[in-house]
Write a protein that holds these residues in place. Sequence first.
Motif, PDB file in Angstrom:
ATOM      1  N   CYS A 118       0.300   9.651   3.852  1.00 50.34           N
ATOM      2  CA  CYS A 118       0.098   7.929   3.062  1.00 50.34           C
ATOM      3  C   CYS A 118       1.220   8.045   2.344  1.00 50.34           C
ATOM      4  O   CYS A 118       1.555   8.879   1.816  1.00 50.34           O
ATOM      5  CB  CYS A 118      -0.779   7.963   2.583  1.00 50.34           C
ATOM      6  N   ASP A 150       0.581   6.813   8.024  1.00 51.88           N
ATOM      7  CA  ASP A 150       0.009   5.938   7.068  1.00 51.88           C
ATOM      8  C   ASP A 150       1.614   5.576   5.785  1.00 51.88           C
ATOM      9  O   ASP A 150       1.764   6.647   5.366  1.00 51.88           O
ATOM     10  CB  ASP A 150      -1.027   5.228   6.861  1.00 51.88           C
ATOM     11  N   CYS A 151       1.090   4.320   6.093  1.00 49.89           N
ATOM     12  CA  CYS A 151       2.280   3.695   4.817  1.00 49.89           C
ATOM     13  C   CYS A 151       1.292   2.347   3.866  1.00 49.89           C
ATOM     14  O   CYS A 151       0.356   1.550   4.460  1.00 49.89           O
ATOM     15  CB  CYS A 151       3.691   3.352   5.346  1.00 49.89           C
ATOM     16  N   SER A 152       1.286   1.835   3.071  1.00 49.70           N
ATOM     17  CA  SER A 152       0.912   1.670   2.062  1.00 49.70           C
ATOM     18  C   SER A 152       1.710   0.897   1.128  1.00 49.70           C
ATOM     19  O   SER A 152       2.718   1.758   0.523  1.00 49.70           O
ATOM     20  CB  SER A 152      -0.789   2.440   1.764  1.00 49.70           C
ATOM     21  N   SER A 210     -10.376   1.718   0.888  1.00 49.18           N
ATOM     22  CA  SER A 210      -9.831   0.909   2.248  1.00 49.18           C
ATOM     23  C   SER A 210      -9.909   2.575   3.530  1.00 49.18           C
ATOM     24  O   SER A 210     -10.381   1.093   4.692  1.00 49.18           O
ATOM     25  CB  SER A 210      -8.476   0.215   2.027  1.00 49.18           C
ATOM     26  N   TYR A 223      -6.245   2.474  -1.561  1.00 51.00           N
ATOM     27  CA  TYR A 223      -5.589   2.714  -0.247  1.00 51.00           C
ATOM     28  C   TYR A 223      -6.778   3.545   0.332  1.00 51.00           C
ATOM     29  O   TYR A 223      -7.153   3.708   1.743  1.00 51.00           O
ATOM     30  CB  TYR A 223      -4.787   3.556  -0.315  1.00 51.00           C
TER      31      TYR A 223
END
Length: 163
Positions: free
Chosen positions: A34, A67-69, A79, A76
């Motif tokens: 991430c 993914d990115c956040s 989630s 995260y």
Amino acid sequence: MKIAVYPGSFDPITLGHLNMIKRAAKVFDKVIVCVMVNNSKNAMFTLEERLRQVTLVTQRFPNVETDCSDMLSAEYARSVGANVIVRGLRAVSDFEKECQMALINKKLNPDLETFFMPASEKYMYLSSSGVRELAAFGADLKDFAPREIIDEIMLRAAEKKKK
Ligand code: ADP
């Protein structure tokens, strides 16, 4: 299914990061790399660029997703149903910061464990900031950064120099 999140700035992703991803992918059923929002003034790449690079260089690992956040790592992880965060330790100097972060994350999300993996001897000294610095001097990055993104790093370093 054991899902682990490997969060970081990855600005840019290095061979040290990639080594960690490869090793984590052998231990966990799924690893989500991430890319986290990075507010550093010295940032080289945007969030979208970093995610694209991380996706490109990890596509050969079947159980690795990207993914990115802009969330906290602990939030995260919750989630996406992960209860493990993977972090790498290079020198003793990493330890204090990483340990503090692991304790904060545990407080935020008590179901979460942080797994530390020692950097491989080969990449002990390697950091994204080191790669950015080497690129600014036009050094050959083949031993430091994934080959797919070397040209892009060199180009960005040259652009930054012109500014
Ligand atoms: P952050 O800004 O969150 O520290 P980084 O992209 O610098 O993000 O690093 C993400 C994780 O990868 C951290 O746990 C860091 O300690 C680890 N890491 C960085 N470089 C290496 C390396 N050469 N070998 C092993 N782990 C590394």
